[in-house]
Design a protein around this motif. Structure first.
Motif, PDB file in Angstrom:
ATOM      1  N   PRO A   1      48.550  40.207  59.427  1.00 35.51           N
ATOM      2  CA  PRO A   1      47.567  40.435  58.633  1.00 35.51           C
ATOM      3  C   PRO A   1      46.556  41.306  59.403  1.00 35.51           C
ATOM      4  O   PRO A   1      46.290  41.225  60.599  1.00 35.51           O
ATOM      5  CB  PRO A   1      46.973  39.214  58.512  1.00 35.51           C
ATOM      6  CG  PRO A   1      47.835  38.115  58.905  1.00 35.51           C
ATOM      7  CD  PRO A   1      48.728  38.537  60.019  1.00 35.51           C
ATOM      8  N   GLN A   2      46.166  42.362  58.708  1.00 38.19           N
ATOM      9  CA  GLN A   2      45.272  43.422  59.141  1.00 38.19           C
ATOM     10  C   GLN A   2      43.974  43.618  58.403  1.00 38.19           C
ATOM     11  O   GLN A   2      43.981  43.742  57.064  1.00 38.19           O
ATOM     12  CB  GLN A   2      45.858  44.601  59.230  1.00 38.19           C
ATOM     13  CG  GLN A   2      47.273  44.834  59.673  1.00 38.19           C
ATOM     14  CD  GLN A   2      48.109  46.088  59.308  1.00 38.19           C
ATOM     15  OE1 GLN A   2      47.542  46.953  58.399  1.00 38.19           O
ATOM     16  NE2 GLN A   2      48.963  46.515  59.777  1.00 38.19           N
TER      17      GLN A   2
ATOM     18  N   SER B   1      41.720  39.879  47.306  1.00 35.32           N
ATOM     19  CA  SER B   1      41.150  40.205  48.593  1.00 35.32           C
ATOM     20  C   SER B   1      42.273  40.292  49.724  1.00 35.32           C
ATOM     21  O   SER B   1      42.194  40.744  51.174  1.00 35.32           O
ATOM     22  CB  SER B   1      40.300  39.222  49.201  1.00 35.32           C
ATOM     23  OG  SER B   1      40.802  37.854  49.302  1.00 35.32           O
ATOM     24  N   CYS B   2      43.824  40.394  49.361  1.00 37.00           N
ATOM     25  CA  CYS B   2      44.747  40.650  50.139  1.00 37.00           C
ATOM     26  C   CYS B   2      45.882  40.902  49.448  1.00 37.00           C
ATOM     27  O   CYS B   2      45.987  40.752  48.255  1.00 37.00           O
ATOM     28  CB  CYS B   2      45.174  39.426  51.070  1.00 37.00           C
ATOM     29  SG  CYS B   2      46.169  38.264  50.338  1.00 37.00           S
ATOM     30  N   GLY B   3      46.964  41.793  50.245  1.00 34.92           N
ATOM     31  CA  GLY B   3      47.982  42.216  49.415  1.00 34.92           C
ATOM     32  C   GLY B   3      48.720  43.245  50.403  1.00 34.92           C
ATOM     33  O   GLY B   3      48.568  43.253  51.539  1.00 34.92           O
ATOM     34  N   GLU B   4      49.612  44.148  49.837  1.00 33.95           N
ATOM     35  CA  GLU B   4      50.420  44.886  50.460  1.00 33.95           C
ATOM     36  C   GLU B   4      49.782  46.394  50.057  1.00 33.95           C
ATOM     37  O   GLU B   4      49.359  46.875  49.228  1.00 33.95           O
ATOM     38  CB  GLU B   4      51.756  44.949  49.904  1.00 33.95           C
ATOM     39  CG  GLU B   4      52.454  43.552  50.496  1.00 33.95           C
ATOM     40  CD  GLU B   4      52.129  43.185  51.937  1.00 33.95           C
ATOM     41  OE1 GLU B   4      52.914  43.981  52.749  1.00 33.95           O
ATOM     42  OE2 GLU B   4      51.812  41.996  52.370  1.00 33.95           O
TER      43      GLU B   4
ATOM     44  N   PHE C   1      39.290  43.550  52.964  1.00 33.62           N
ATOM     45  CA  PHE C   1      40.615  43.267  52.210  1.00 33.62           C
ATOM     46  C   PHE C   1      41.671  43.043  53.260  1.00 33.62           C
ATOM     47  O   PHE C   1      41.598  43.951  54.206  1.00 33.62           O
ATOM     48  CB  PHE C   1      41.223  44.673  51.186  1.00 33.62           C
ATOM     49  CG  PHE C   1      42.226  44.475  50.781  1.00 33.62           C
ATOM     50  CD1 PHE C   1      42.583  43.928  49.410  1.00 33.62           C
ATOM     51  CD2 PHE C   1      43.598  44.977  51.190  1.00 33.62           C
ATOM     52  CE1 PHE C   1      43.588  43.877  48.726  1.00 33.62           C
ATOM     53  CE2 PHE C   1      44.657  45.112  50.542  1.00 33.62           C
ATOM     54  CZ  PHE C   1      44.874  44.315  49.324  1.00 33.62           C
ATOM     55  N   GLU C   2      42.581  42.112  53.152  1.00 35.73           N
ATOM     56  CA  GLU C   2      43.617  41.991  54.225  1.00 35.73           C
ATOM     57  C   GLU C   2      44.836  42.724  53.516  1.00 35.73           C
ATOM     58  O   GLU C   2      45.520  42.377  52.667  1.00 35.73           O
ATOM     59  CB  GLU C   2      43.759  40.522  54.430  1.00 35.73           C
ATOM     60  CG  GLU C   2      43.522  40.008  55.864  1.00 35.73           C
ATOM     61  CD  GLU C   2      43.801  38.658  55.886  1.00 35.73           C
ATOM     62  OE1 GLU C   2      42.973  38.078  56.733  1.00 35.73           O
ATOM     63  OE2 GLU C   2      44.584  37.969  55.225  1.00 35.73           O
ATOM     64  N   VAL C   3      45.743  43.605  54.595  1.00 40.42           N
ATOM     65  CA  VAL C   3      46.942  43.978  54.257  1.00 40.42           C
ATOM     66  C   VAL C   3      47.765  42.951  54.900  1.00 40.42           C
ATOM     67  O   VAL C   3      47.656  42.624  56.256  1.00 40.42           O
ATOM     68  CB  VAL C   3      47.310  45.553  54.915  1.00 40.42           C
ATOM     69  CG1 VAL C   3      48.542  45.676  54.543  1.00 40.42           C
ATOM     70  CG2 VAL C   3      46.290  46.427  54.306  1.00 40.42           C
TER      71      VAL C   3
END
Ligand SMILES: Nc1ncnc2c1ncn2[C@@H]1O[C@H](COP(=O)(O)OP(=O)(O)OP(=O)(O)O)[C@@H](O)[C@H]1O
Ligand SMILES: [Mg+2]
Lengths: 249, 471, 383
Positions: free
Chosen positions: B247-248, B176-179, B150-152
């Motif tokens: 992105p992390q 699969s990505c978000g805040e 998952f990408e923050v």
């Protein structure tokens, strides 16, 4: 009057210690029970005050059925029956006085007696009892410093405290030497004659029995073999009771 | 001779005719009147009772108890008076007063606080739990950790929403990505079925944290097919100060543990077994060493063998005194010296226990030697036996069984002792216990505790039986 | 017949061989795990010398410390204050310069002081602070000399001049108990009380529960038998735990200190006393009970007259015996947080103050020996 009616005792392991024993004792008798070791003498005496529960039969003291008594009634009845033991059954560490007092427990206020507080008349009674058996000066000694004969006399004094109607003595002298035996039995005889207390006493020696008894009962393997006066025991009877090989002493 | 209550007083006719004098003597020095009346023990006891009570009260500053002292003092005067007149008073009241002084001050000195027993029950709870669930054995198990990326802060190329593992298990994320604080639906398939499953979060540097919902750790159970669905919130998994907005790569992590085998001894269990073995070994070696020294010493410390001349008697007294001194020092204290001397480890414990046991056994053995019956020795000697034969037939049979019995008894005590030698570095299971106490590993301590109880009780039983047969 | 005897002999022989092997294996294992290394006892003996020597020379008595001090003003830098006037005879302190700049090194001499005495030089800084400087010892004539570095911190501040103190210190006067001895005595009394409290608490619980572990009281019925075995098992299990192991737990529960030690000892003593008490109850003579019952006594009276007189003396004897044991234990229970002299002993050992520790150990020896004798005397009288 003490009536023993068809009393039998079978121990848990199946030993038949008493087999349908019946007899009647009149007030003031000095009844001696003789018999070989294991013949059931102790069992019989202990059945009378129900230290041992008879398996069947009745025991009646002055019209009261002891065998049917409730625990409270039994304690009342036991107050009237003194008992003297072969091994004295004294508390060795306690004083003679305290041991004698134990004979009065059935009369005393339970709570005060627990604290060791006794009314003056009870202490006086104990002193008299010790005087009767000739050891008033030993009252404050520990019981275990006394000689065997003296210890048995404490045992008698304890029974006297009850002012009993009936005195059971289970081989009271078999732990003592012959001379001491006579002196102890003399005290018992005196109680019998002076206060008209009925005595049931088991003894080993026929000679002692003949000296003191007014009547003799003989047991063999739980069966009553003989009931009669002390003079009625002849050689034949003796052999019946004690077996063929026995020699009279 | 008839005994009377005033036989004590009779020895001092003058004082007994002056009860007030006796009372006056007991006024300044409690017990003096009684002592002079011939009741030495009584006088000394009264004096000691008063002296000890006053010392304790002054030391502990318990002024409120002075009334009791006053009571004992007054009673003592009255007692002296009564004694002179021939009555012995019951000593129960002053005894009672003294006991009150002793126990009140004892209560204070030893800081007895019964309310702590209950007030701090929360501290006792984990200890009790540990005792009831000792960490001795565990069931063999396997566990798996599966991650779904998952990408923050979304990049242009976010990871796939579904990750498939080797064995076909899949993790599907609703996105699969978000805040941080986004809500995320996690779907799992093909996991181990019907099993408690934990949801964790792994940050870019691999640190894991268990996810919570409303303060509670999220825990779900997979269904028959090994599937589950759960809603989570993206946590703040790296400090805000480290957040550059780039992105992390984070990951959702699924943890499962399942039991695959029977019971087996746990790691701590093995440690306990090893150290219990060491404990028993320490006791065995120490007892054996001690026998060698204690036997010769016991003959030197036996009065009947050593009283033939003054020099031997002197040796006897010296040896006896040393034995008594050493015996009164606990082996734990001796172990401290040996830990400095030979270093940490079981050897130090063995030596400490040996020294203590030599003293203890030496005393017990020597008492046996003192009790030797010379009858059999004479009897054998009259048959014309030589010295060795006398020893073999008359001495050894008398001393060997009690020596053996005492030795077994000592071994038994030594096993108990060696369970604590580790507290000062002397080896044995005690070492583990202090370690685990510091780490608050009460389950492990529980294992040690039960092992000690069972093994020591067993040895106790066996040694009692062995001694019974010997005596 | 002969054959049978032979096989029996062989069997016995075989059994003995097996026992011998088992014993040998046990010893081999034990020697191995306990890392026996006897030569080290000799080679490393020097390590033990100081601790043993200190143990043998306990710190019991001290003399009063006598102090004599001489103070002179010492301006740093020069001119910051009045220079001291140095007398020309009698006891006096003479610096090589009467004032100096920071970082200078001067020599301080003393004349006609107390001979053969330790000397400590100190700076008394403005604002009541002190700074230690050189140390020396006077010779037989009462002369000493010492090099002193003038550190910048010694400079005068706000018009207050630094002073140089020379202190002579020696011991004199009569001996009196040292601080260590006082602490030891207080702690050993505390220890005796710990044992007393633990034994007393234990008695209160052990007396009633010991009846559950007495065969003659519990009877031969099924319930009685079960209770008897449960009680005996618990007694035996609890007895096998050392009080120190218990203290490990109580110290966490109740906090480090005497109370934890008392409770730990109480628990172990309960088990141990209960067992001893049960055995005492089992060994009573039943005759007197029978006699009391035959005379019409009720249960309570029978117990008061026939049972209690028989069990109270042994109970007291066992309780005293256990007090004695507990005193020994409480000397070490402080090692794991149980308070008492053990805690003090451990503190001193950790400070490497072995002669203080020696004081404690000797106190333990004396108290244990005395109590041992007293308790065995009392027990002899009771039985
Ligand atoms: N509690 C018991 N359980 C089983 N058998 C018993 C018990 N007490 C006594 N007996 C048996 O009952 C029989 C009678 O015993 P009892 O003690 O009455 O004999 P005794 O005539 O008093 O003998 P002694 O002269 O040796 O005292 C004996 O065979 C004895 O073994
Ligand atoms: Mg009989």
């Amino acid at each position: 009057m003490l009536e023993i009616k068809n009393v039998s005792k079978v121990y848990k392991d199946g030993t038949r210690a008493l087999n349908n024993v019946s007899f009647t004792v009149q007030d003031g008798e000095f009844l001696v029970i003789i018999g070989l070791s294991g013949s059931g003498k102790s069992t019989l005496l202990r059945c009378i005050n129900r230290l041992i529960e008879p398996t069947s039969g009745q025991i009646i003291l002055d019209g009261t059925d002891i065998t049917a008594a409730t625990p409270t009634e039994l304690r009342q009845i036991r107050r009237d029956i003194g008992m003297i033991f072969q091994q004295f059954n004294l508390v060795k560490r306690s004083s003679v006085m305290r041991n004698v007092m134990a004979g009065r427990l059935g009369y005393l206020n339970p709570w005060l007696s627990l604290l060791g507080i006794f009314p003056k008349e009870e202490r006086e009674r104990a002193r008299r009892a010790l005087e009767t058996v000739g050891i008033p000066d030993k009252a404050n000694n520990r019981a275990d410093v006394l000689s065997g004969g003296q210890q048995q006399r404490v045992g008698i004094a304890r029974a006297l405290m009850q002012e009993p109607k009936l005195l059971l003595a289970d081989e009271p002298v078999s732990a003592l030497d012959p001379a001491t035996s006579h002196s102890v039995l003399k005290y018992i005889e005196e109680i019998n004659q002076a206060s008209n207390v009925t005595i049931l006493c088991s003894l080993h020696f026929l000679s002692l029995a003949r000296t003191y008894a007014t009547r003799i009962i003989a047991l063999k393997d739980g069966i009553m073999m003989f009931d009669g006066g002390p003079d009625e025991i002849n050689e034949k009877r003796f052999k019946e009771i004690y077996g063929e090989d026995a020699v009279r002493v | 001779m008839p005994e009377s209550n005033n036989s004590d007083a009779a020895q001092s006719p003058r004082l007994s005719s002056a009860p007030w004098l006796a009372a006056a003597l007991s006024l300044p020095i409690p017990g003096l009147g009684q002592t002079l009346l011939g009741a030495m023990g009584r006088g000394a006891s009264i004096f000691l009772a008063v002296a000890i009570s006053i010392a304790i009260i002054l030391w502990q500053d318990l002024a409120s108890l002075f009334s009791l002292i006053a009571f004992i003092w007054l009673w003592n005067i009255w007692d002296a008076y009564s004694l002179a007149r021939g009555t012995t008073r019951s000593f129960l009241p002053p005894l009672f007063a003294t006991l009150i002084v002793v126990y009140v001050s004892g209560w204070i000195i030893t800081e007895i606080e019964p309310d702590k027993l209950f007030g701090q029950a929360d501290r006792a709870a984990p200890i009790a739990r540990g005792m009831l669930s000792p960490d001795f054995a565990e069931q063999e198990s396997e566990s798996r950790k599966e991650r779904g990326a998952f990408e923050v802060h979304c990049s242009n190329n976010p990871p796939p929403t579904t990750t498939t593992r080797n064995d076909g298990a899949t993790i599907t994320l609703s996105s699969s990505c978000g805040e941080v604080d986004d809500t995320l639906l996690v779907e799992g398939n093909g996991f181990w079925p019907n099993l408690e499953t934990e949801i964790w979060w792994a940050n870019p540097i691999g640190q894991e944290q268990r996810l919570t919902k409303a303060g509670e750790q999220i825990s779900i159970t997979t269904d028959d097919q090994g599937a589950f669905t759960v809603e989570i919130v993206v946590p703040l998994a790296i400090p805000l100060s480290h957040d550059t907005g780039e992105p992390q790569p984070h990951a959702v992590q699924i943890n499962q543990t399942r039991i695959i085998g029977g019971w087996q001894i746990s790691e701590n269990g093995w440690l306990v077994i090893e150290k219990m073995g060491e404990t028993i070994a320490i006791a065995l070696v120490a007892t054996s060493f001690a026998i060698f020294f204690a036997i010769p010493l016991s003959f030197v410390a036996a009065r009947n063998l050593m009283s033939s001349n003054p020099i031997m008697l002197l040796v006897y007294y010296v040896v006896r005194t040393i034995l008594n001194i050493v015996r009164s020092v606990e082996s734990l204290i001796i172990a401290i010296v040996f830990v400095v001397w030979v270093g940490l480890g079981p050897f130090a414990g063995v030596m400490a226990l040996t020294i203590h046991s030599i003293a203890a056994l030496g005393k017990l053995y020597s008492e046996q030697v003192e009790n030797i019956d010379f009858g059999p020795i004479e009897a054998i000697r009259t048959t014309g036996a030589n010295w060795w034969q006398i020893v073999a037939y008359a001495v050894l049979p008398q001393v060997v069984p009690p020596f053996l019995a005492f030795t077994i008894y000592r071994w038994d005590i030594n096993v108990r002792m060696s369970t604590i030698l580790g507290f000062v570095g002397g080896g044995g299971i005690g070492f583990l216990i202090v370690q685990w106490q510091r780490l608050a590993q009460w389950e492990a301590i529980g294992a040690a505790f039960w092992s000690i109880m069972i093994i020591v009780a067993l040895l106790d039983y066996v040694s009692a039986k062995a001694r019974e047969r010997l005596v | 017949m002969e054959k049978q005897k032979e096989t029996q002999l062989v069997l016995r022989y075989g059994r003995n061989v097996i026992i011998a092997i088992v014993i040998m294996v046990a010893y081999a294992f034990s020697f191995n795990v306990t890392q026996i290394d006897l030569p080290r006892l000799v080679t490393d003996f020097p390590k033990a010398v100081p601790i043993i020597r200190d143990f043998m020379t306990p710190d019991l008595l001290a003399r009063a410390e006598q102090v004599e001090s001489y103070v002179i003003d010492y301006p740093v830098p020069c001119g910051s204050g009045q220079e001291a006037a140095i007398p020309t005879s009698g006891p006096r302190i003479v610096p090589s310069q009467l004032c100096s700049e920071p970082k200078a090194v001067i020599t301080v001499e003393g004349f006609d002081l107390k001979p053969n005495t330790d000397v400590q030089l100190r700076w008394l800084l403005p604002g009541d602070r002190r700074l230690r400087s050189a140390k020396s010892t006077t010779d037989a004539q009462g002369y000493f000399s010492a090099e002193v570095e003038i550190r910048p911190i010694v400079a005068a501040k706000d018009g207050n001049v630094t002073r140089l103190e020379t202190e002579l210190q020696w011991e004199s006067g009569s001996l009196f108990p040292s601080e260590t001895l006082k602490i030891t005595i207080a702690k050993i009394v505390e220890t005796i009380f710990m044992a007393l409290m633990a034994t007393t608490f234990a008695c209160f619980i052990a007396v009633p529960i010991s009846f559950f572990g007495a065969r003659n009281i519990m009877g031969r019925g099924p319930i009685g038998t079960v209770i008897y075995y449960i009680a005996r098992t618990i007694f035996n299990l609890m007895r096998s735990i050392e009080a120190l192991v218990m203290a490990v737990m109580f110290a966490i529960w109740l906090g480090f200190g005497q109370f934890a030690g008392v409770m730990a000892m109480t628990v172990v003593t309960i088990a141990s006393l209960s067992k001893l008490f049960s055995e005492a109850i089992e060994s009573i003579d039943e005759g007197p009970i029978e006699a009391a019952v035959a005379a019409g006594a009720n249960r309570l009276q029978a117990i008061a007259y026939a049972v209690l007189p028989q069990i109270i003396p042994p109970f007291i004897a066992f309780a005293i015996y256990h007090w004695d044991i507990n005193v020994r234990i409480s000397t070490i229970i402080g090692f794991v947080g149980g308070g008492g002299i053990g805690l003090q002993l451990q503190t001193w050992i950790n400070q490497l103050a072995y002669n203080k520790a020696g004081t404690a150990v000797w106190a333990i020896v004396i108290v244990v020996i005395i109590l041992d004798n007293v308790s065995s005397q009392i027990r002899k009288r009771l039985v």
